[in-house]
Design a protein around this motif. Sequence first.
Motif, PDB file in Angstrom:
ATOM      1  N   PHE A   1       0.829  -1.209   0.000  1.00 21.40           N
ATOM      2  CA  PHE A   1       0.000   0.000   0.000  1.00 21.40           C
ATOM      3  C   PHE A   1       0.863   1.259   0.000  1.00 21.40           C
ATOM      4  N   PHE A   2       1.867   1.284   0.880  1.00 22.21           N
ATOM      5  CA  PHE A   2       2.742   2.462   0.959  1.00 22.21           C
ATOM      6  C   PHE A   2       3.487   2.675  -0.365  1.00 22.21           C
ATOM      7  N   ALA A   3       3.933   1.581  -0.972  1.00 29.74           N
ATOM      8  CA  ALA A   3       4.642   1.699  -2.254  1.00 29.74           C
ATOM      9  C   ALA A   3       3.719   2.303  -3.314  1.00 29.74           C
ATOM     10  N   SER A   4       2.457   1.862  -3.334  1.00 30.98           N
ATOM     11  CA  SER A   4       1.494   2.398  -4.313  1.00 30.98           C
ATOM     12  C   SER A   4       1.217   3.874  -4.050  1.00 30.98           C
ATOM     13  N   MET A   5       1.031   4.235  -2.795  1.00 27.52           N
ATOM     14  CA  MET A   5       0.723   5.625  -2.461  1.00 27.52           C
ATOM     15  C   MET A   5       1.872   6.559  -2.839  1.00 27.52           C
TER      16      MET A   5
ATOM     17  N   TYR B   1      -5.162  12.378   2.272  1.00 35.31           N
ATOM     18  CA  TYR B   1      -6.570  12.062   2.525  1.00 35.31           C
ATOM     19  C   TYR B   1      -7.292  11.686   1.227  1.00 35.31           C
ATOM     20  N   GLU B   2      -7.071  12.495   0.178  1.00 38.88           N
ATOM     21  CA  GLU B   2      -7.740  12.252  -1.099  1.00 38.88           C
ATOM     22  C   GLU B   2      -7.276  10.943  -1.734  1.00 38.88           C
ATOM     23  N   TYR B   3      -5.983  10.607  -1.574  1.00 39.47           N
ATOM     24  CA  TYR B   3      -5.508   9.349  -2.150  1.00 39.47           C
ATOM     25  C   TYR B   3      -6.163   8.155  -1.445  1.00 39.47           C
ATOM     26  N   ILE B   4      -6.278   8.227  -0.132  1.00 42.02           N
ATOM     27  CA  ILE B   4      -6.887   7.113   0.605  1.00 42.02           C
ATOM     28  C   ILE B   4      -8.356   6.966   0.220  1.00 42.02           C
ATOM     29  N   GLU B   5      -9.046   8.086   0.031  1.00 43.12           N
ATOM     30  CA  GLU B   5     -10.434   8.024  -0.447  1.00 43.12           C
ATOM     31  C   GLU B   5     -10.490   7.363  -1.829  1.00 43.12           C
ATOM     32  N   PHE B   6      -9.559   7.750  -2.700  1.00 41.35           N
ATOM     33  CA  PHE B   6      -9.476   7.158  -4.042  1.00 41.35           C
ATOM     34  C   PHE B   6      -9.156   5.666  -3.942  1.00 41.35           C
ATOM     35  N   TYR B   7      -8.207   5.306  -3.081  1.00 41.90           N
ATOM     36  CA  TYR B   7      -7.797   3.904  -2.924  1.00 41.90           C
ATOM     37  C   TYR B   7      -8.969   3.046  -2.467  1.00 41.90           C
ATOM     38  N   ASN B   8      -9.749   3.561  -1.528  1.00 43.73           N
ATOM     39  CA  ASN B   8     -10.865   2.786  -0.978  1.00 43.73           C
ATOM     40  C   ASN B   8     -12.046   2.668  -1.942  1.00 43.73           C
ATOM     41  N   SER B   9     -12.355   3.749  -2.648  1.00 49.16           N
ATOM     42  CA  SER B   9     -13.609   3.773  -3.399  1.00 49.16           C
ATOM     43  C   SER B   9     -13.485   3.687  -4.914  1.00 49.16           C
ATOM     44  N   LYS B  10     -12.289   3.943  -5.465  1.00 49.53           N
ATOM     45  CA  LYS B  10     -12.179   3.980  -6.921  1.00 49.53           C
ATOM     46  C   LYS B  10     -11.077   3.098  -7.501  1.00 49.53           C
ATOM     47  N   ARG B  11     -10.121   2.685  -6.702  1.00 49.31           N
ATOM     48  CA  ARG B  11      -8.971   1.938  -7.228  1.00 49.31           C
ATOM     49  C   ARG B  11      -9.227   0.431  -7.132  1.00 49.31           C
ATOM     50  N   PRO B  12      -9.364  -0.272  -8.247  1.00 49.40           N
ATOM     51  CA  PRO B  12      -9.568  -1.729  -8.204  1.00 49.40           C
ATOM     52  C   PRO B  12      -8.342  -2.426  -7.603  1.00 49.40           C
ATOM     53  N   HIS B  13      -8.589  -3.550  -6.934  1.00 46.21           N
ATOM     54  CA  HIS B  13      -7.496  -4.288  -6.302  1.00 46.21           C
ATOM     55  C   HIS B  13      -7.502  -5.721  -6.817  1.00 46.21           C
ATOM     56  N   SER B  14      -6.338  -6.196  -7.207  1.00 43.16           N
ATOM     57  CA  SER B  14      -6.253  -7.534  -7.802  1.00 43.16           C
ATOM     58  C   SER B  14      -6.739  -8.615  -6.840  1.00 43.16           C
ATOM     59  N   SER B  15      -6.453  -8.462  -5.534  1.00 42.99           N
ATOM     60  CA  SER B  15      -6.880  -9.485  -4.575  1.00 42.99           C
ATOM     61  C   SER B  15      -8.397  -9.505  -4.396  1.00 42.99           C
ATOM     62  N   ASN B  16      -9.085  -8.459  -4.874  1.00 42.22           N
ATOM     63  CA  ASN B  16     -10.551  -8.388  -4.803  1.00 42.22           C
ATOM     64  C   ASN B  16     -11.193  -8.719  -6.149  1.00 42.22           C
ATOM     65  N   ASN B  17     -10.469  -9.443  -7.001  1.00 45.05           N
ATOM     66  CA  ASN B  17     -10.941  -9.685  -8.370  1.00 45.05           C
ATOM     67  C   ASN B  17     -11.234  -8.360  -9.072  1.00 45.05           C
ATOM     68  N   TYR B  18     -10.360  -7.404  -8.819  1.00 47.89           N
ATOM     69  CA  TYR B  18     -10.402  -6.072  -9.416  1.00 47.89           C
ATOM     70  C   TYR B  18     -11.665  -5.282  -9.054  1.00 47.89           C
ATOM     71  N   LYS B  19     -12.161  -5.549  -7.866  1.00 48.65           N
ATOM     72  CA  LYS B  19     -13.186  -4.686  -7.276  1.00 48.65           C
ATOM     73  C   LYS B  19     -12.483  -3.718  -6.324  1.00 48.65           C
ATOM     74  N   THR B  20     -13.085  -2.577  -6.076  1.00 48.42           N
ATOM     75  CA  THR B  20     -12.532  -1.652  -5.094  1.00 48.42           C
ATOM     76  C   THR B  20     -12.821  -2.200  -3.696  1.00 48.42           C
ATOM     77  N   PRO B  21     -12.066  -1.776  -2.689  1.00 49.62           N
ATOM     78  CA  PRO B  21     -12.374  -2.211  -1.324  1.00 49.62           C
ATOM     79  C   PRO B  21     -13.813  -1.912  -0.907  1.00 49.62           C
ATOM     80  N   THR B  22     -14.314  -0.750  -1.287  1.00 51.22           N
ATOM     81  CA  THR B  22     -15.697  -0.400  -0.938  1.00 51.22           C
ATOM     82  C   THR B  22     -16.690  -1.347  -1.602  1.00 51.22           C
ATOM     83  N   SER B  23     -16.462  -1.653  -2.867  1.00 52.92           N
ATOM     84  CA  SER B  23     -17.354  -2.572  -3.589  1.00 52.92           C
ATOM     85  C   SER B  23     -17.314  -3.964  -2.980  1.00 52.92           C
ATOM     86  N   LYS B  24     -16.126  -4.422  -2.599  1.00 54.32           N
ATOM     87  CA  LYS B  24     -15.980  -5.756  -2.018  1.00 54.32           C
ATOM     88  C   LYS B  24     -16.795  -5.857  -0.722  1.00 54.32           C
ATOM     89  N   GLU B  25     -16.725  -4.824   0.104  1.00 50.79           N
ATOM     90  CA  GLU B  25     -17.450  -4.872   1.371  1.00 50.79           C
ATOM     91  C   GLU B  25     -18.954  -4.718   1.149  1.00 50.79           C
TER      92      GLU B  25
END
Length: 383
Positions: A318-322, A343-367
């Motif tokens: 996460f830190f490397a990506s940020m 703050y804005e990057y973390i909001e982007f990371y949670n709600s708009k950035r797809p994650h490979s471990s989530n089958n390319y869903k965002t953390p918000t979408s996964k939850e």
Amino acid sequence: MQHYSDELKAKILTEFKQKQSVTTLSKQYIISRTTIYRWLKETEIAEKYSSINNKEINRLLRRIERLKEIIQIINEANCLPSAPLKERLYALEKIYGTHSVHVLCEALNVDRGTFYNHIFRNKKTNTMYAQQREVLRVAIQKVYDENRQIFGAGKITAILKEQGYVTSEDTVRRLMADMGLTSIRQRAKALYEKERKAYCKNRVNQNFTAIAPNQIWVSDVTCYSFQERNYYICVILDLFSRMVVGYKISYKNSTQLVKSTFKIAYAFRNPPKGLIFHTDRGASYKSYTFMSYLKSYGIVQSFSRAHIPYDNSVVESFFASMKREELYRRKYKSEKELRDAIYEYIEFYNSKRPHSSNNYKTPTSKESEYLSKLICIKSRVQM
């Protein structure tokens, strides 16, 4: 717009100086009085400043730049010259080193001697001294990690001196001890035996998966330098969705930083007892204060193995990506702009950035998907 020759302007101005009125000149040359008055004003200004030589112009330009810097200092210090002296001194201490002391003191109307007495009254606790130690800590950690964590104080000191740092082996040794760094070359077997019996168990073992939210949280602290000051960013992620559930920024890497970050995450998520909280073996996470605090909430701690950074790779990633996607790509003008960007990057990371471990869903979408399935199952059970 009608244009008039320089010769005509000069003639009219000469006749005005010979006591001809503006009204008379206006009628004689059929030129509006407003235009003649404007020419007179321009001539007056030109004559006023024609006597200023280059030396005086340069002095004025330097004064303008100094005034701009003073305004910048007042904005950065977030303090006015009319504030109480103690408040002004602490405001200047926060930005000490970013501008010359002369301009700093002029900006907030502080005597330089008074400011120096404040800064050096207690070297051990003054901000600049602490900053220098933190810079050295970061450099030591970097050399230590880049050399497979096998170098002791002597070798690290030699490398730091080659890199231009002014320090001593005793200073490096004390800082390494404070940071919990030891040469595994000398103590590999002892560390191995100690780890087998240690209370710091690794309950994750690089199995970075969870079947539901609030089962396993992971956390770490990273350092980012801006305007010759270090900022420590602590984050907590939920392994289920990789969502950042809490973060905090501080000038110091301390137990207070990680405890405050955990409080934020706990208030946001209200996790159940038995939550596993996985971190590295940093002194802040292993402090008696923090461990007692987690124990009071029924939180189970888990620690990476000594000198195995892959054991906490989710947060490292996460830190490397940020840093690659935000911090290293932009030039910030102020601390506020830096904090807003994080703050804005973390909001982007949670709600708009797809994650490979989530089958390319965002953390918000996964939850959200998990919550929808849970509601559906409960509805079926109640039918």
